[in-house]
Design a protein around this motif. Structure first.
Motif, PDB file in Angstrom:
ATOM      1  N   GLN A 123     111.058  -3.839  41.400  1.00 55.59           N
ATOM      2  CA  GLN A 123     109.838  -4.625  41.217  1.00 55.59           C
ATOM      3  C   GLN A 123     110.146  -6.105  41.001  1.00 55.59           C
ATOM      4  O   GLN A 123     109.350  -6.964  41.374  1.00 55.59           O
ATOM      5  CB  GLN A 123     109.037  -4.038  40.062  1.00 55.59           C
ATOM      6  CG  GLN A 123     108.510  -2.643  40.388  1.00 55.59           C
ATOM      7  CD  GLN A 123     107.711  -2.014  39.281  1.00 55.59           C
ATOM      8  OE1 GLN A 123     107.597  -2.559  38.188  1.00 55.59           O
ATOM      9  NE2 GLN A 123     107.151  -0.845  39.546  1.00 55.59           N
ATOM     10  N   VAL A 124     111.299  -6.406  40.404  1.00 53.81           N
ATOM     11  CA  VAL A 124     111.709  -7.805  40.299  1.00 53.81           C
ATOM     12  C   VAL A 124     111.948  -8.381  41.694  1.00 53.81           C
ATOM     13  O   VAL A 124     111.588  -9.533  41.983  1.00 53.81           O
ATOM     14  CB  VAL A 124     112.973  -7.942  39.430  1.00 53.81           C
ATOM     15  CG1 VAL A 124     113.523  -9.368  39.518  1.00 53.81           C
ATOM     16  CG2 VAL A 124     112.658  -7.616  37.970  1.00 53.81           C
ATOM     17  N   LEU A 125     112.563  -7.589  42.587  1.00 51.02           N
ATOM     18  CA  LEU A 125     112.755  -8.046  43.965  1.00 51.02           C
ATOM     19  C   LEU A 125     111.416  -8.377  44.618  1.00 51.02           C
ATOM     20  O   LEU A 125     111.288  -9.383  45.321  1.00 51.02           O
ATOM     21  CB  LEU A 125     113.477  -6.970  44.778  1.00 51.02           C
ATOM     22  CG  LEU A 125     114.964  -6.725  44.475  1.00 51.02           C
ATOM     23  CD1 LEU A 125     115.495  -5.570  45.317  1.00 51.02           C
ATOM     24  CD2 LEU A 125     115.775  -7.983  44.731  1.00 51.02           C
ATOM     25  N   VAL A 126     110.412  -7.508  44.375  1.00 48.18           N
ATOM     26  CA  VAL A 126     109.072  -7.785  44.909  1.00 48.18           C
ATOM     27  C   VAL A 126     108.540  -9.101  44.340  1.00 48.18           C
ATOM     28  O   VAL A 126     108.026  -9.954  45.077  1.00 48.18           O
ATOM     29  CB  VAL A 126     108.102  -6.628  44.593  1.00 48.18           C
ATOM     30  CG1 VAL A 126     106.679  -6.993  45.033  1.00 48.18           C
ATOM     31  CG2 VAL A 126     108.549  -5.345  45.280  1.00 48.18           C
ATOM     32  N   GLY A 127     108.658  -9.272  43.040  1.00 48.46           N
ATOM     33  CA  GLY A 127     108.173 -10.501  42.404  1.00 48.46           C
ATOM     34  C   GLY A 127     108.873 -11.742  42.942  1.00 48.46           C
ATOM     35  O   GLY A 127     108.239 -12.792  43.147  1.00 48.46           O
ATOM     36  N   ASN A 128     110.171 -11.630  43.191  1.00 50.93           N
ATOM     37  CA  ASN A 128     110.935 -12.778  43.699  1.00 50.93           C
ATOM     38  C   ASN A 128     110.471 -13.217  45.083  1.00 50.93           C
ATOM     39  O   ASN A 128     110.619 -14.392  45.455  1.00 50.93           O
ATOM     40  CB  ASN A 128     112.422 -12.432  43.754  1.00 50.93           C
ATOM     41  CG  ASN A 128     113.064 -12.442  42.375  1.00 50.93           C
ATOM     42  OD1 ASN A 128     112.432 -12.850  41.391  1.00 50.93           O
ATOM     43  ND2 ASN A 128     114.294 -11.982  42.284  1.00 50.93           N
ATOM     44  N   LEU A 129     109.920 -12.300  45.859  1.00 51.61           N
ATOM     45  CA  LEU A 129     109.390 -12.678  47.172  1.00 51.61           C
ATOM     46  C   LEU A 129     108.300 -13.732  47.048  1.00 51.61           C
ATOM     47  O   LEU A 129     108.114 -14.567  47.950  1.00 51.61           O
ATOM     48  CB  LEU A 129     108.815 -11.454  47.888  1.00 51.61           C
ATOM     49  CG  LEU A 129     109.771 -10.309  48.245  1.00 51.61           C
ATOM     50  CD1 LEU A 129     108.980  -9.127  48.813  1.00 51.61           C
ATOM     51  CD2 LEU A 129     110.829 -10.767  49.238  1.00 51.61           C
ATOM     52  N   TYR A 130     107.580 -13.700  45.918  1.00 49.45           N
ATOM     53  CA  TYR A 130     106.409 -14.566  45.744  1.00 49.45           C
ATOM     54  C   TYR A 130     106.716 -15.816  44.928  1.00 49.45           C
ATOM     55  O   TYR A 130     105.820 -16.552  44.545  1.00 49.45           O
ATOM     56  CB  TYR A 130     105.262 -13.738  45.140  1.00 49.45           C
ATOM     57  CG  TYR A 130     104.849 -12.670  46.125  1.00 49.45           C
ATOM     58  CD1 TYR A 130     103.893 -12.928  47.094  1.00 49.45           C
ATOM     59  CD2 TYR A 130     105.496 -11.435  46.149  1.00 49.45           C
ATOM     60  CE1 TYR A 130     103.573 -11.989  48.048  1.00 49.45           C
ATOM     61  CE2 TYR A 130     105.181 -10.483  47.101  1.00 49.45           C
ATOM     62  CZ  TYR A 130     104.220 -10.769  48.047  1.00 49.45           C
ATOM     63  OH  TYR A 130     103.922  -9.836  49.004  1.00 49.45           O
ATOM     64  N   SER A 138      99.555 -14.978  46.769  1.00 49.51           N
ATOM     65  CA  SER A 138      99.301 -13.570  47.093  1.00 49.51           C
ATOM     66  C   SER A 138      99.989 -12.612  46.133  1.00 49.51           C
ATOM     67  O   SER A 138     100.038 -11.410  46.392  1.00 49.51           O
ATOM     68  CB  SER A 138      99.771 -13.280  48.525  1.00 49.51           C
ATOM     69  OG  SER A 138      99.123 -14.109  49.459  1.00 49.51           O
ATOM     70  N   ARG A 139     100.521 -13.114  45.028  1.00 45.52           N
ATOM     71  CA  ARG A 139     101.302 -12.274  44.113  1.00 45.52           C
ATOM     72  C   ARG A 139     100.483 -11.106  43.568  1.00 45.52           C
ATOM     73  O   ARG A 139     100.917  -9.942  43.617  1.00 45.52           O
ATOM     74  CB  ARG A 139     101.855 -13.112  42.953  1.00 45.52           C
ATOM     75  CG  ARG A 139     102.741 -12.319  41.997  1.00 45.52           C
ATOM     76  CD  ARG A 139     103.137 -13.177  40.803  1.00 45.52           C
ATOM     77  NE  ARG A 139     103.938 -14.317  41.202  1.00 45.52           N
ATOM     78  CZ  ARG A 139     105.283 -14.309  41.200  1.00 45.52           C
ATOM     79  NH1 ARG A 139     105.945 -13.226  40.844  1.00 45.52           N
ATOM     80  NH2 ARG A 139     105.941 -15.382  41.571  1.00 45.52           N
ATOM     81  N   HIS A 220     117.134 -12.375  50.657  1.00 44.86           N
ATOM     82  CA  HIS A 220     116.956 -13.687  50.032  1.00 44.86           C
ATOM     83  C   HIS A 220     116.329 -13.595  48.646  1.00 44.86           C
ATOM     84  O   HIS A 220     116.438 -14.532  47.839  1.00 44.86           O
ATOM     85  CB  HIS A 220     116.074 -14.569  50.925  1.00 44.86           C
ATOM     86  CG  HIS A 220     114.680 -14.049  51.088  1.00 44.86           C
ATOM     87  ND1 HIS A 220     114.374 -12.983  51.921  1.00 44.86           N
ATOM     88  CD2 HIS A 220     113.505 -14.429  50.520  1.00 44.86           C
ATOM     89  CE1 HIS A 220     113.077 -12.744  51.859  1.00 44.86           C
ATOM     90  NE2 HIS A 220     112.529 -13.600  51.033  1.00 44.86           N
ATOM     91  N   ALA A 221     115.645 -12.481  48.352  1.00 46.99           N
ATOM     92  CA  ALA A 221     115.002 -12.303  47.043  1.00 46.99           C
ATOM     93  C   ALA A 221     115.945 -11.706  46.012  1.00 46.99           C
ATOM     94  O   ALA A 221     115.621 -11.668  44.824  1.00 46.99           O
ATOM     95  CB  ALA A 221     113.767 -11.409  47.179  1.00 46.99           C
ATOM     96  N   PRO A 453     112.797 -17.499  34.198  1.00 39.32           N
ATOM     97  CA  PRO A 453     113.655 -17.071  35.313  1.00 39.32           C
ATOM     98  C   PRO A 453     114.928 -16.344  34.904  1.00 39.32           C
ATOM     99  O   PRO A 453     115.294 -15.340  35.504  1.00 39.32           O
ATOM    100  CB  PRO A 453     113.965 -18.392  36.026  1.00 39.32           C
ATOM    101  CG  PRO A 453     112.779 -19.243  35.746  1.00 39.32           C
ATOM    102  CD  PRO A 453     112.352 -18.900  34.348  1.00 39.32           C
ATOM    103  N   LYS A 454     115.606 -16.824  33.866  1.00 40.69           N
ATOM    104  CA  LYS A 454     116.880 -16.201  33.512  1.00 40.69           C
ATOM    105  C   LYS A 454     116.724 -14.897  32.739  1.00 40.69           C
ATOM    106  O   LYS A 454     117.707 -14.216  32.459  1.00 40.69           O
ATOM    107  CB  LYS A 454     117.741 -17.182  32.702  1.00 40.69           C
ATOM    108  CG  LYS A 454     117.146 -17.624  31.383  1.00 40.69           C
ATOM    109  CD  LYS A 454     118.096 -18.612  30.702  1.00 40.69           C
ATOM    110  CE  LYS A 454     117.528 -19.126  29.375  1.00 40.69           C
ATOM    111  NZ  LYS A 454     118.450 -20.074  28.727  1.00 40.69           N
TER     112      LYS A 454
END
Length: 516
Positions: A123-130, A138-139, A220-221, A453-454
């Motif tokens: 789910q973090v990967l999904v969030g990083n896309l946005y 569109s988040r 890239h995410a 972010p960290k």
């Protein structure tokens, strides 16, 4: 609805769908499996179920800490491998040997650890896309779609569990009977349930294949704050005060949602026991359509094609969507006409209604809140969470009304009082789904948006820790099952949801100021 979404969202969502299908196939029968295999009562089975759920949702905290150091993708990969070993252990036919419980507990531990490495970090990967400005607006809608995809897997899981159970019992010369306590029947039933863990192994392999074949879409995410800093990639900079305020805001939200998950996750324990003990599992009339998963699937898909008929930009596409919608309805009616009347259901069947409602209602939810946003009246995630708690209380008010004239479990013993219409439980699940749509996808979106972010992995883990605590507390109604009247059990859940809603509404201004 599907506009301005990267294709990587659908790849990650589909990978998660397969994993969730296996998990919910297991969860549909897990409490019943323990009762059949070990002869445990509702209190013991419900407690073990709650401890396992707590482990599943606590371990993402550790998974998040690890991922913030070594990377989200690596943790997702390790998680799938560990989960596979766990499901494989649970699928072993150990019978009633003295070591059978130890094998089960070991398998459960592996599933929990693997989920901790997999779930939150995906789910973090999904969030990083946005985090990309191109998609940032569109988040929230992305997480609604992602959550809908999870529930596609969950929707089919109970029917798969039922089909396997019926096939195995038929081969052993039995038919499902909730009141049958014959040892030979229970041995066959536990064997049938054991095969459901094998389904989880297979679906997990399919998820892994989807994940690895599409990995280039979201590579890239897969970047932690440390990696982004090393590569000089742009990253949001926060002051120490902003970091502290955001973490405190998230912790306040986590504290409130504990009680939602405590109430919501009665589906695998108290609500399943209610279906087994008090609900008429012989279904007749129009209600039968809800107990054919393929009818439900066609209806769910028709919701999306119907929306397409209104939202398509050309007349040709509008016409195509309208015709497909009519065809799907016709298919559902044809399948319904072939069903036996009455139709025999099982307690686990009721667990398919919540994911069905999530899938079918997600477009309405997105359209409603999207319309408000377009009018400058966007509803914040904390506000939706507060309303979600209130709606959850209404859901348990429905089941309380159904319980007014029932014999209490402590007086009923091992018997059943199967007199209630299935509509009571279906209505309860519908109302709880409204609450879930307000709370869960928006809560996850809120975490990925607000978390420093960290600490993204850690904070996503924190969301799941709150879920874990709620899941552990979900054992309370099971522990009280044979000790207090049913209405008192439901009243506890209603009170906790209402108190949490009031607290959340009181915190709204403070949360807004802290996350600005």
């Amino acid at each position: 609805m599907f506009e301005n979404q990267p294709k990587s969202l659908y790849a990650l969502a589909l990978a998660n769908t397969g994993e969730r299908f296996g998990y919910y196939t297991m969860m549909a029968i897990f409490a019943l499996f323990m009762q059949a295999k070990f002869g445990w009562d509702e209190s013991t089975a419900g407690t073990v179920n709650a401890i396992f759920l707590a482990g599943v949702y606590f371990t993402p905290l550790l998974g998040g800490i690890i991922a913030d150091k070594i990377g989200y993708g690596k943790c997702v990969t390790m998680g799938m491998a560990v989960m596979f070993l766990g499901y494989l252990s649970l699928a072993l036919p150990t019978g009633n040997a003295s070591y059978a419980q130890y094998v089960m507990f070991g398998g459960l531990a592996l599933v929990a650890i693997g989920t901790g490495l997999f779930k939150g970090n995906l789910q973090v990967l999904v969030g990083n896309l946005y985090d990309d400005p191109k998609y940032s607006s569109s988040r929230d809608s992305a997480f609604s779609l992602f959550y809908m995809a999870i529930n596609i897997g969950a929707m089919f899981a109970p029917s798969m569990a039922k089909w396997i159970t019926n096939q195995y019992l038929e081969g052993s010369g039995f038919v499902y009977d909730a009141a049958n306590q014959d040892p030979a029947y229970l041995e066959a039933l536990s064997g049938a349930y054991g095969l459901c863990f094998g389904v989880a192994c297979i679906s997990l392999v399919l998820s892994a294949l989807i994940y690895f074949f599409t990995r280039s879409w979201f590579k890239h995410a897969d970047v932690t704050a440390k990696q982004a800093k090393a590569s000089a990639a742009p990253m949001e900079e926060l002051t120490p005060k902003q970091t502290k305020d955001r973490i405190v805001a998230l912790l306040l939200v986590f504290g409130v949602v504990i009680f939602f998950w405590m109430a919501f996750h009665q589906n695998g324990s108290a609500l399943t026991f209610f279906a087994k003990k008090y609900t008429n599992l012989t279904v007749s009339g129009p209600m039968r359509i809800g107990f054919n998963i393929f009818c439900l699937a066609l209806i769910a898909v028709s919701v999306y094609t119907a929306f397409g008929a209104f939202q398509a930009k050309t007349k040709k596409n509008k016409m195509i969507c309208a015709l497909v919608t009519l065809g799907l309805w016709g298919g559902a009616i044809a399948l319904f006409s072939q069903m036996s009347d009455p139709t025999m259901s099982q307690p686990s069947d009721f667990q398919q209604f919540n994911p069905f409602f999530v899938v079918a209602l997600t477009p309405f939810s997105m359209a409603f809140f999207g319309a408000l946003a377009n009018r400058g009246k966007e509803v914040s995630a904390p506000t939706r969470i507060a309303w979600g708690m209130f709606v959850a209380a209404l859901g348990f008010a429905i089941i309380t009304l159904a319980s007014t004239e029932l014999i209490s479990p402590m007086d009923l013993g091992d018997g059943t009082q199967s007199i209630l219409s299935p509509s009571w439980l279906i209505s309860t699940y519908l109302t709880l789904t409204f609450a879930e749509l307000l709370l869960s996808p928006m809560g996850i979106s809120f975490v990925t948006k607000v978390a420093p972010p960290k600490y993204k992995g850690l904070m996503m883990g924190g969301w799941f820790v709150a879920t874990a605590v709620g899941n552990y507390l979900s054992s309370i109604p099971s522990m009280l099952w044979n000790k207090i009247p049913l209405m008192y059990n439901w009243a506890i859940l209603i009170a906790l949801c209402l108190i949490s809603a009031i607290v959340m509404f009181a915190l709204l201004k403070k949360l807004k100021a802290m996350t600005a």
